[in-house]
Design a protein around this motif. Sequence first.
Motif, PDB file in Angstrom:
ATOM      1  N   PRO A  68       0.817  -1.244   0.266  1.00 56.25           N
ATOM      2  CA  PRO A  68       0.148   0.257   0.379  1.00 56.25           C
ATOM      3  C   PRO A  68       0.819   1.241   0.259  1.00 56.25           C
ATOM      4  O   PRO A  68       0.454   2.128  -0.502  1.00 56.25           O
ATOM      5  N   VAL A  69       2.125   1.386   0.804  1.00 55.19           N
ATOM      6  CA  VAL A  69       2.771   1.919   0.315  1.00 55.19           C
ATOM      7  C   VAL A  69       3.613   2.647  -0.701  1.00 55.19           C
ATOM      8  O   VAL A  69       3.472   3.958  -1.260  1.00 55.19           O
ATOM      9  N   ARG A  70       3.865   1.697  -1.744  1.00 54.35           N
ATOM     10  CA  ARG A  70       4.550   1.570  -2.489  1.00 54.35           C
ATOM     11  C   ARG A  70       3.066   2.040  -3.996  1.00 54.35           C
ATOM     12  O   ARG A  70       3.615   3.424  -4.518  1.00 54.35           O
ATOM     13  N   ARG A  71       2.456   1.451  -3.622  1.00 56.68           N
ATOM     14  CA  ARG A  71       1.392   1.395  -4.438  1.00 56.68           C
ATOM     15  C   ARG A  71       0.916   3.345  -4.285  1.00 56.68           C
ATOM     16  O   ARG A  71       0.801   4.180  -4.992  1.00 56.68           O
ATOM     17  N   ALA A  72       0.946   3.987  -2.859  1.00 59.23           N
ATOM     18  CA  ALA A  72       0.679   5.338  -2.863  1.00 59.23           C
ATOM     19  C   ALA A  72       1.657   5.987  -3.590  1.00 59.23           C
ATOM     20  O   ALA A  72       0.985   7.466  -4.188  1.00 59.23           O
ATOM     21  N   VAL A  73       3.104   5.780  -2.802  1.00 58.20           N
ATOM     22  CA  VAL A  73       4.066   6.511  -3.885  1.00 58.20           C
ATOM     23  C   VAL A  73       3.834   7.074  -4.942  1.00 58.20           C
ATOM     24  O   VAL A  73       4.024   7.538  -5.865  1.00 58.20           O
ATOM     25  N   VAL A  74       3.781   5.392  -5.823  1.00 62.28           N
ATOM     26  CA  VAL A  74       3.906   5.847  -6.852  1.00 62.28           C
ATOM     27  C   VAL A  74       2.425   6.732  -7.855  1.00 62.28           C
ATOM     28  O   VAL A  74       2.982   7.122  -8.496  1.00 62.28           O
ATOM     29  N   ASP A  75       1.084   6.626  -6.802  1.00 60.68           N
ATOM     30  CA  ASP A  75       0.360   7.445  -7.330  1.00 60.68           C
ATOM     31  C   ASP A  75       0.827   8.727  -6.750  1.00 60.68           C
ATOM     32  O   ASP A  75       0.023  10.070  -7.693  1.00 60.68           O
ATOM     33  N   ALA A  76       1.646   9.251  -6.457  1.00 65.79           N
ATOM     34  CA  ALA A  76       1.875  10.634  -5.675  1.00 65.79           C
ATOM     35  C   ALA A  76       3.084  11.051  -6.338  1.00 65.79           C
ATOM     36  O   ALA A  76       3.078  12.033  -6.801  1.00 65.79           O
ATOM     37  N   LEU A  77       4.236  10.260  -6.622  1.00 69.00           N
ATOM     38  CA  LEU A  77       4.501  10.352  -8.032  1.00 69.00           C
ATOM     39  C   LEU A  77       3.900  10.816  -9.704  1.00 69.00           C
ATOM     40  O   LEU A  77       4.218  12.192  -9.716  1.00 69.00           O
ATOM     41  N   TRP A  78       2.756   9.834  -9.834  1.00 66.94           N
ATOM     42  CA  TRP A  78       2.164  11.176 -10.862  1.00 66.94           C
ATOM     43  C   TRP A  78       1.712  12.195 -10.449  1.00 66.94           C
ATOM     44  O   TRP A  78       1.345  13.504 -11.049  1.00 66.94           O
TER      45      TRP A  78
ATOM     46  N   LEU B 229      11.849   0.862 -10.565  1.00 66.42           N
ATOM     47  CA  LEU B 229      11.726   0.172  -9.410  1.00 66.42           C
ATOM     48  C   LEU B 229      10.460  -0.088  -9.821  1.00 66.42           C
ATOM     49  O   LEU B 229       9.956  -1.713  -9.211  1.00 66.42           O
ATOM     50  N   ALA B 230       9.127   0.068  -9.080  1.00 68.60           N
ATOM     51  CA  ALA B 230       8.128   0.124  -9.425  1.00 68.60           C
ATOM     52  C   ALA B 230       7.259  -0.796 -10.621  1.00 68.60           C
ATOM     53  O   ALA B 230       6.273  -1.697 -10.488  1.00 68.60           O
ATOM     54  N   LEU B 231       7.793  -0.835 -11.862  1.00 68.59           N
ATOM     55  CA  LEU B 231       7.534  -1.536 -12.679  1.00 68.59           C
ATOM     56  C   LEU B 231       8.441  -2.861 -12.407  1.00 68.59           C
ATOM     57  O   LEU B 231       7.350  -3.986 -13.515  1.00 68.59           O
ATOM     58  N   VAL B 232       8.904  -3.381 -11.637  1.00 72.67           N
ATOM     59  CA  VAL B 232       9.234  -4.311 -11.542  1.00 72.67           C
ATOM     60  C   VAL B 232       9.276  -5.670  -9.774  1.00 72.67           C
ATOM     61  O   VAL B 232       9.882  -6.044  -9.385  1.00 72.67           O
TER      62      VAL B 232
ATOM     63  N   VAL C 186       3.170  -2.796  -9.670  1.00 73.21           N
ATOM     64  CA  VAL C 186       3.055  -2.831 -11.214  1.00 73.21           C
ATOM     65  C   VAL C 186       1.985  -1.977 -11.775  1.00 73.21           C
ATOM     66  O   VAL C 186       2.992  -1.745 -13.267  1.00 73.21           O
ATOM     67  N   ARG C 187       1.094  -2.849 -12.413  1.00 73.98           N
ATOM     68  CA  ARG C 187       0.204  -1.857 -13.059  1.00 73.98           C
ATOM     69  C   ARG C 187       0.727  -0.231 -12.772  1.00 73.98           C
ATOM     70  O   ARG C 187      -0.288  -0.233 -13.741  1.00 73.98           O
ATOM     71  N   ARG C 188      -0.414   0.315 -11.923  1.00 74.83           N
ATOM     72  CA  ARG C 188      -0.032   1.698 -11.775  1.00 74.83           C
ATOM     73  C   ARG C 188       0.914   2.073 -12.422  1.00 74.83           C
ATOM     74  O   ARG C 188       1.048   3.483 -12.612  1.00 74.83           O
ATOM     75  N   ALA C 189       2.610   1.804 -11.465  1.00 75.66           N
ATOM     76  CA  ALA C 189       3.682   1.908 -12.636  1.00 75.66           C
ATOM     77  C   ALA C 189       4.044   1.944 -13.736  1.00 75.66           C
ATOM     78  O   ALA C 189       3.955   3.108 -14.673  1.00 75.66           O
ATOM     79  N   ALA C 190       2.774   1.163 -15.143  1.00 74.05           N
ATOM     80  CA  ALA C 190       2.881   0.756 -16.264  1.00 74.05           C
ATOM     81  C   ALA C 190       2.187   2.057 -16.781  1.00 74.05           C
ATOM     82  O   ALA C 190       2.607   2.957 -17.908  1.00 74.05           O
TER      83      ALA C 190
END
Length: 189
Positions: free
Chosen positions: A69-79, A96-99, A106-110
């Motif tokens: 959940p933290v990693r997903r939130a970070v990807v969203d925040a970077l967007w 890094l999120a793509l792997v 991965v889905r969010r990062a893609a």
Amino acid sequence: ALAHVGDETTVPLILRRLADPDETLANRVAAIRALGRIGQGRAVPALVSQFHDALPEIPRLARKPGQPPVRRAVVDALWDLRHAAPRAALLPTLHLALVDRDDSVVRRAAIVCGNLRDASALIFLRRVLLQRSLDLRNVAAWAIGKIGDRRGMIHLMEALPRVRSGRLLNNISFALKRLKAPDLWSHLE
């Protein structure tokens, strides 16, 4: 609430919450989302640090499970911060999120890399297109097409012989069409 108010003076207070090792997971995720929505580029280093700290592979965190959940939130925040921070500050963490081991990360990062038209993500998207779940392969095909870099054609063509899903074939076809693949119909036959 601070995310909705958007007051930039609250950023240091939110960063302090993130720095507290005893903060709950739910509060950490809320703080990350607030930093993204407030839109201050100075939050990017703290967000990147949160992403790395949430990885299960880091030895000093072996006592803690990974925190998708933290990693997903970070990807969203970077967007959310894409207009407030230089791309060079965002892309390494997105790659890094793509792997990541977690499919939702991965889905969010893609999707983010596709929308950013990040051609440097093509090599990571290739791995997703060839090795991950069907849902992720669909997203990777879409992202490669969205990026619009003709170097992505080779990855799409490489995946074609293994396609057994009509939806994935459709996504690859649209991506190849968007990339103006020569002789597209002969490849699809």
